[in-house]
Design a protein around this motif. Structure first.
Motif, short mmCIF file in Angstrom:
data_model
loop_
_atom_site.label_atom_id
_atom_site.label_comp_id
_atom_site.label_asym_id
_atom_site.label_seq_id
_atom_site.Cartn_x
_atom_site.Cartn_y
_atom_site.Cartn_z
N GLN A 74 42.32 50.94 41.32
CA GLN A 74 42.16 52.21 41.05
C GLN A 74 42.62 53.37 42.51
N ALA A 75 41.80 53.00 43.45
CA ALA A 75 42.09 53.48 44.75
C ALA A 75 43.53 53.46 45.20
N GLU A 76 44.11 52.34 44.97
CA GLU A 76 45.58 52.11 45.46
C GLU A 76 46.52 53.17 44.69
N LYS A 77 46.16 53.55 43.60
CA LYS A 77 46.77 54.18 42.60
C LYS A 77 47.01 55.98 42.86
N VAL A 78 45.82 56.04 43.61
CA VAL A 78 45.75 57.51 44.12
C VAL A 78 46.21 57.85 45.57
N CYS A 79 46.62 56.79 46.21
CA CYS A 79 46.84 56.87 47.74
C CYS A 79 48.34 57.81 47.84
N GLY A 80 48.15 58.59 48.95
CA GLY A 80 49.35 59.65 49.11
C GLY A 80 49.20 60.64 48.27
N LYS A 81 48.42 61.01 47.48
CA LYS A 81 48.09 62.16 46.62
C LYS A 81 47.25 63.45 47.19
N GLU A 82 48.04 64.41 47.25
CA GLU A 82 46.98 65.53 47.65
C GLU A 82 45.89 65.72 46.79
N LEU A 83 44.69 66.48 47.58
CA LEU A 83 43.51 66.80 46.80
C LEU A 83 43.61 68.27 46.77
N TYR A 84 43.05 68.95 45.68
CA TYR A 84 43.20 70.27 45.35
C TYR A 84 41.86 71.00 45.00
N VAL A 85 41.45 72.09 45.21
CA VAL A 85 40.42 72.72 44.76
C VAL A 85 40.77 73.93 43.79
N ALA A 86 40.18 74.13 42.71
CA ALA A 86 40.44 75.03 41.60
C ALA A 86 40.13 76.40 42.48
N GLU A 87 40.74 77.41 42.08
CA GLU A 87 40.37 78.67 42.62
C GLU A 87 39.19 79.16 42.15
N THR A 88 38.77 78.86 40.92
CA THR A 88 37.40 79.26 40.46
C THR A 88 36.30 78.41 41.33
N ASP A 89 36.67 77.45 41.89
CA ASP A 89 35.66 76.75 42.62
C ASP A 89 35.49 77.39 44.19
N GLN A 90 36.26 78.14 44.68
CA GLN A 90 36.42 78.80 45.99
C GLN A 90 35.31 79.62 45.98
N GLN A 91 34.51 79.43 47.19
CA GLN A 91 33.30 80.34 47.63
C GLN A 91 33.93 81.81 48.01
N GLU A 92 32.91 82.75 48.03
CA GLU A 92 33.13 83.99 48.72
C GLU A 92 33.01 83.81 50.10
N LEU A 93 34.05 84.09 51.04
CA LEU A 93 33.92 84.09 52.23
C LEU A 93 33.08 85.13 53.06
N PRO A 94 32.51 84.95 54.30
CA PRO A 94 31.80 85.99 54.98
C PRO A 94 32.76 87.10 55.26
N GLU A 95 32.25 88.37 55.80
CA GLU A 95 33.15 89.19 56.28
C GLU A 95 33.80 88.83 57.36
N GLY A 96 35.03 89.37 57.41
CA GLY A 96 36.14 89.01 58.49
C GLY A 96 36.69 87.58 58.46
N SER A 97 36.44 86.80 57.42
CA SER A 97 37.08 85.44 57.11
C SER A 97 37.86 85.90 55.81
N TYR A 98 38.81 84.84 55.78
CA TYR A 98 39.99 85.00 54.74
C TYR A 98 40.63 83.44 54.57
N TYR A 99 41.00 83.29 53.17
CA TYR A 99 41.93 82.26 52.84
C TYR A 99 43.49 82.31 53.27
N PHE A 100 43.90 81.43 53.62
CA PHE A 100 45.36 81.45 53.96
C PHE A 100 45.99 82.04 52.94
N LYS A 101 45.95 81.76 51.80
CA LYS A 101 46.80 82.43 50.69
C LYS A 101 46.64 83.92 50.77
N ASP A 102 45.43 84.42 51.18
CA ASP A 102 45.30 85.86 51.24
C ASP A 102 46.04 86.67 52.20
#
Length: 173
Positions: A74-102
């Motif tokens: 099963q591990a071999e089947k996922v090799c080379g795949k990117e891992l993603y986080v859902a936007e809903t699971d992203q935390q609030e960032l402290p003042e002065g920090s930002y996500y690249f997408k922003d």
């Protein structure tokens, strides 16, 4: 519709029990790879959820065990795949920090003259500090370091970045 953001890549299996070697491309690897965290891989046009069952640092990578992956096959089947986080699971960032997408595609201005230099087209993370590619309307793109003496202000509310160009950062020829 939920948006997903890349936070790493599965490189190879590690051992026989389903662990995988992950290159984390997030600023928050301890949070993203904490036990119980939800990550996703993309299969065709569907995102498949993976739950972190354990992770540990190994050289510059992480060895990660997911609940859904029980063995090397099963591990071999996922090799080379990117891992993603859902936007809903992203935390609030402290003042002065930002996500690249922003900040990507934000206009960039010279802090002294107010002249628009271009837009933030790309961000690379090669080492001690990020470097930003500024793409002007006309002419060649140029790169600036994301350091305090260059990047003066990132105004997310108004989508505006102000910078002070040090001598030699911009080739105007």
């Amino acid at each position: 519709m939920t948006e997903y953001f890349e936070v790493g890549k599965i490189l190879s299996p590690h051992g026989l029990k389903g662990e995988v070697k992950v290159n984390a491309t997030t600023d928050f690897p301890e949070e993203r790879l904490a036990n119980g965290s939800r990550l996703f891989i993309k299969n065709s046009d569907q995102y498949q959820e993976l739950i972190v069952d354990g992770a540990r640092r190994h050289k510059q990578f992480y060895l990660v065990k997911f609940e859904e992956i029980d063995g090397i096959d099963q591990a071999e089947k996922v090799c080379g795949k990117e891992l993603y986080v859902a936007e809903t699971d992203q935390q609030e960032l402290p003042e002065g920090s930002y996500y690249f997408k922003d900040i990507l595609n934000c206009p960039v201005y010279d802090a002294e003259t107010g002249e628009k230099l271009g837009v933030l087209a790309n961000i690379e993370t090669p080492g001690a500090n990020d470097i930003w590619e500024i793409k002007p309307e006309h002419g060649k793109s140029f790169w600036i370091p994301n350091i305090e003496s260059v990047v003066n202000k990132v105004d997310l509310a108004n989508k505006r970045i102000e910078v002070t160009l040090l001598e030699g950062l911009r080739d105007e020829n």
